[in-house]
Design a protein around this motif. Sequence first.
Motif, PDB file in Angstrom:
ATOM      1  N   SER A 105       0.835  -1.188   0.000  1.00  0.00           N
ATOM      2  CA  SER A 105       0.000   0.000   0.000  1.00  0.00           C
ATOM      3  C   SER A 105       0.874   1.243   0.000  1.00  0.00           C
ATOM      4  CB  SER A 105      -0.907  -0.002   1.228  1.00  0.00           C
ATOM      5  OG  SER A 105      -1.581   1.226   1.361  1.00  0.00           O
ATOM      6  N   TRP A 106       0.536   2.204  -0.890  1.00  0.00           N
ATOM      7  CA  TRP A 106       1.251   3.467  -0.994  1.00  0.00           C
ATOM      8  C   TRP A 106       0.225   4.588  -0.916  1.00  0.00           C
ATOM      9  CZ3 TRP A 106       1.804  -0.787  -3.931  1.00  0.00           C
ATOM     10  CH2 TRP A 106       3.052  -1.428  -3.929  1.00  0.00           C
ATOM     11  N   THR A 107       0.458   5.552  -0.050  1.00  0.00           N
ATOM     12  CA  THR A 107      -0.405   6.723   0.053  1.00  0.00           C
ATOM     13  C   THR A 107       0.481   7.953  -0.097  1.00  0.00           C
ATOM     14  OG1 THR A 107      -1.885   5.538   1.548  1.00  0.00           O
ATOM     15  CG2 THR A 107      -2.110   7.928   1.461  1.00  0.00           C
ATOM     16  N   TRP A 108       0.353   8.600  -1.252  1.00  0.00           N
ATOM     17  CA  TRP A 108       1.166   9.769  -1.574  1.00  0.00           C
ATOM     18  C   TRP A 108       0.350  11.040  -1.393  1.00  0.00           C
ATOM     19  CZ3 TRP A 108       6.239   9.312  -3.287  1.00  0.00           C
ATOM     20  CH2 TRP A 108       6.659   8.055  -3.728  1.00  0.00           C
ATOM     21  N   ASP A 109       0.999  12.071  -0.886  1.00  0.00           N
ATOM     22  CA  ASP A 109       0.479  13.438  -0.913  1.00  0.00           C
ATOM     23  C   ASP A 109       1.647  14.284  -1.396  1.00  0.00           C
ATOM     24  OD1 ASP A 109      -0.224  16.108  -0.381  1.00  0.00           O
ATOM     25  OD2 ASP A 109      -1.503  15.511   1.278  1.00  0.00           O
ATOM     26  N   THR A 119      -2.784  13.657  -4.783  1.00  0.00           N
ATOM     27  CA  THR A 119      -2.562  12.394  -4.078  1.00  0.00           C
ATOM     28  C   THR A 119      -2.532  11.239  -5.070  1.00  0.00           C
ATOM     29  OG1 THR A 119      -4.913  12.048  -3.727  1.00  0.00           O
ATOM     30  CG2 THR A 119      -3.726  13.236  -2.001  1.00  0.00           C
ATOM     31  N   SER A 121      -2.294   6.545  -5.046  1.00  0.00           N
ATOM     32  CA  SER A 121      -2.073   5.281  -4.353  1.00  0.00           C
ATOM     33  C   SER A 121      -1.238   4.334  -5.223  1.00  0.00           C
ATOM     34  CB  SER A 121      -3.409   4.621  -3.992  1.00  0.00           C
ATOM     35  OG  SER A 121      -4.173   4.395  -5.159  1.00  0.00           O
ATOM     36  N   ARG A 148       3.663  -0.089   9.092  1.00  0.00           N
ATOM     37  CA  ARG A 148       3.292   1.150   8.413  1.00  0.00           C
ATOM     38  C   ARG A 148       4.267   2.231   8.849  1.00  0.00           C
ATOM     39  NH1 ARG A 148      -2.562   3.953   7.862  1.00  0.00           N
ATOM     40  NH2 ARG A 148      -1.821   6.051   7.537  1.00  0.00           N
ATOM     41  N   THR A 150       6.008   6.394   7.556  1.00  0.00           N
ATOM     42  CA  THR A 150       5.842   7.597   6.755  1.00  0.00           C
ATOM     43  C   THR A 150       7.179   8.287   6.560  1.00  0.00           C
ATOM     44  OG1 THR A 150       3.653   7.913   7.745  1.00  0.00           O
ATOM     45  CG2 THR A 150       4.617   9.815   6.630  1.00  0.00           C
TER      46      THR A 150
END
Length: 183
Positions: A105-109, A119, A121, A148, A150
């Motif tokens: 899982s990748w969550t970019w901002d 954003t 994913s 997880r 960051t």
Amino acid sequence: NSRSIGITNQSNSPLVKTYEWEVINPAGSVIYTSTNPTLNYTFNTNGTYTTRLTVNKGEMCSDSTTAKIFVYPGLVPNFTFDGICIHKPTIFTDKTIPGTGSVNSWTWDFGQLGYNSDTSSLQNPDYAYPAAGVKTARLIVTTTTGCRDTIFKTLTTIDKPFITFGFYDTLVCVNDRLQLLAN
């Protein structure tokens, strides 16, 4: 990387008189107990553990709660970026080292203030910044083992450079040579 944990009850209620911490292994067996206000424990092996805190055990105002503890040291989130001109894609590349398991899982901002569409994913996305300036990009990664983490990185986007020549027009004949000086 450490397999040690320290957990403190955040309640400041004067009604809490006693503590009982339990650490439960992945098989469901209690492997450690403590009556200290803070749980300090070092795990021998990786795995998904559970901790349970019971306050005022055996009294009328007793309560308990549980939480999962994911012991998989080694996750190191990282990314690189290439291209910093506005209106052109800046390419972000995930360089995370998962330690155990794999990243799922990748969550970019991308840090463009005032925009909700900055954003993604995707593992390796790109984003065209609409304005020049300092941006703080963020990547949150999650692994198949439940870890997880960051990472934040700062980049400065720019507009295309302004180019001027040292002359306005010049007559050039075939086979003539002209040196161009650009500023």
